[in-house]
Write an enzyme that holds these catalytic residues in place. Structure first.
Site, PDB file in Angstrom:
ATOM      1  N   GLY A 208       0.824  -1.203   0.000  1.00 18.00           N
ATOM      2  CA  GLY A 208       0.000   0.000   0.000  1.00 18.00           C
ATOM      3  C   GLY A 208       0.854   1.247   0.000  1.00 18.00           C
ATOM      4  N   ASN A 209       0.236   2.376   0.305  1.00 16.70           N
ATOM      5  CA  ASN A 209       0.968   3.637   0.401  1.00 16.70           C
ATOM      6  C   ASN A 209       0.340   4.492   1.497  1.00 16.70           C
ATOM      7  OD1 ASN A 209      -1.167   5.368  -0.895  1.00 16.70           O
ATOM      8  ND2 ASN A 209      -0.702   4.060  -2.654  1.00 16.70           N
ATOM      9  N   HIS A 210       0.900   5.684   1.702  1.00 18.82           N
ATOM     10  CA  HIS A 210       0.507   6.514   2.838  1.00 18.82           C
ATOM     11  C   HIS A 210      -0.641   7.480   2.547  1.00 18.82           C
ATOM     12  CE1 HIS A 210       3.892   5.047   5.144  1.00 18.82           C
ATOM     13  NE2 HIS A 210       4.730   5.388   4.172  1.00 18.82           N
ATOM     14  N   SER A 211      -1.300   7.373   1.418  1.00 24.26           N
ATOM     15  CA  SER A 211      -2.371   8.307   1.086  1.00 24.26           C
ATOM     16  C   SER A 211      -3.518   8.210   2.088  1.00 24.26           C
ATOM     17  CB  SER A 211      -2.904   8.022  -0.320  1.00 24.26           C
ATOM     18  OG  SER A 211      -4.037   8.809  -0.591  1.00 24.26           O
ATOM     19  N   ALA A 276      -4.240   7.314  -5.172  1.00 29.86           N
ATOM     20  CA  ALA A 276      -2.867   6.799  -5.276  1.00 29.86           C
ATOM     21  C   ALA A 276      -2.959   5.292  -5.505  1.00 29.86           C
ATOM     22  CB  ALA A 276      -2.087   7.120  -4.007  1.00 29.86           C
TER      23      ALA A 276
END
Length: 404
Positions: A208-211, A276
């Site tokens: 995943g990512n930090h969005s 994102a």
């Protein structure tokens, strides 16, 4: 434009209160219904009788009316208004609005109001410039309140500088502009993606990512506030859109987001893809949790590309549809954003660069450049994401009108 609009004026203890009768006259002349609430100290600068005469309504400053024995409901008044305008807003009142202190009738109405709130500060130069006041103003803006910046000029203290409440004519024009914008996307179907996607590795792990999804959610809120029929495809996020006219579609993976976008895009007028989305996902997902292998210090995970949502809708886009993409870059931002704009066949791209302070994931602010397919670049200052959203909507509106 203001005919039938219900505007609640909140007046606080500032000498600038003497100007408010002119604002009332302007609003009434335009056909608005106007009611007034005052703090007790505001009565030192303008009389309730004057305001009651101009509005043809009782002026309220207390929940209980000793003369009639009746109770004035702050909840009902907050529900009545289409817009709550607090002008002048003193430093004291701004602080109480920020921290939820309800020690007078005006503040109880503010805390229960369901309508948008506009505020026009008025105070001395040093009070306005004080870090506490600037913090309070910034916080209220981040919460969605509409800021009417004070002008510079002669102040009651004899000093000259910022802190002078904007003139009634300018506040009136700001109110008109608010209602004008509120209707400009009426009837438009808008599709927005926001947040991250999570690509499963096994039942408990993911890529995943930090969005946080805040930027896309603020865009969805802004479109909803301006009359659009909004569908928000939202990846994992703990932020709520907080608008009744937003059709929320929660998703987790890039595949789920792709399927939702493809289902809604054919009937969409405007699509903004701010999510994102993961570019890659594991080729296979383990059915059980992957355990450490004591005989091996490394683990190889094979990744494959996810579906390119922006490219797919760019290829399907019709002439009467507008598609806006987002580009989050760490280097060569403008070059990479322009390349993405043209290769994906979209109308506009919003560039933000991670190497700048206050920009990117998990921030409440953003600084963007908006680029059209004609390679016209507009740079904006760092500002709260709800204000960035309004810049995006303004750019889309101008772009659509330029094609007519």
């Amino acid at each position: 434009m203001l005919t039938g609009k219900k505007i609640l004026l909140g007046i606080t203890g500032s000498i600038a209160a003497y100007k408010i009768p002119l604002l009332v006259r302007l609003l009434k002349k335009e056909g608005a219904y106007v009611r007034v609430v005052m703090t007790p100290s505001a009565k030192d600068f303008v009389t309730p009788l004057t305001l009651s005469t101009l509005t043809s309504s009782p002026v309220l400053s207390h929940g209980f009316d000793e003369h009639t024995g009746s109770w004035n409901s702050h909840v009902e008044l907050g529900l009545w208004a289409d817009l709550f305008v607090i002008a002048p807003a003193s430093a004291n009142t701004l602080a109480k609005m920020t921290y939820g202190i309800a020690d007078n009738y005006l503040l109880t109405v503010f805390l229960s109001a369901k309508c948008p709130v506009m505020f026009a500060p008025a105070m001395d130069l040093d009070m306005y410039k004080h870090p506490a006041t600037q913090h309070n103003i910034k916080t209220l803006i981040e919460r969605g309140c509409i800021f009417v910046a004070p002008s510079s000029g002669e102040l009651a203290s004899g000093l000259c500088g910022e802190g002078r409440m904007e003139e009634p004519q300018k506040i009136y024009e700001k109110i008109k502009s608010y209602f004008q914008k509120k209707l400009r996307y009426s009837g438009k179907k808008v599709l927005i993606t926001a947040g991250p996607t999570y690509e499963a590795i096994d039942p408990v792990r993911f890529i995943g990512n930090h969005s946080s999804g805040l930027m896309g959610i603020e865009i969805a809120r802004a479109f909803a506030d301006q009359g659009a029929d909004v569908t928000l495809v939202l990846g994992p996020s703990n932020i709520s859109p907080e608008r009744k006219n937003i059709n929320l579609l929660p998703v987790t993976s890039a595949k789920e987001m792709y399927d939702s976008v493809m289902a809604f895009f054919p009937k969409t007028d405007i699509a903004i893809l701010s999510a994102a989305v993961a570019d890659f996902k594991p080729e296979t997902v383990a059915e059980q949790k992957i355990k450490k292998n004591p005989d091996n210090d490394t683990f190889t995970l094979k990744l494959v590309k996810t579906d390119d949502i922006l490219k797919n809708i760019g290829d399907r886009k019709k002439d009467n549809q507008v598609v806006v993409g987002f580009a989050l870059e760490t280097e060569n931002g403008l070059t990479n954003a322009k390349k993405k704009l043209h290769t994906k066949n979209i109308d506009m791209i919003v560039l933000n660069q991670m190497n700048e302070s206050g920009v990117g994931f998990k921030t409440k602010t953003n600084r963007v450049s908006i680029i059209t397919k004609d390679d016209v670049v507009t740079d904006y200052d760092l500002k709260p994401k709800n204000e960035v959203a309004l810049d995006v909507l303004d750019s889309i509106y101008q772009y659509i009108n330029s094609k007519i």
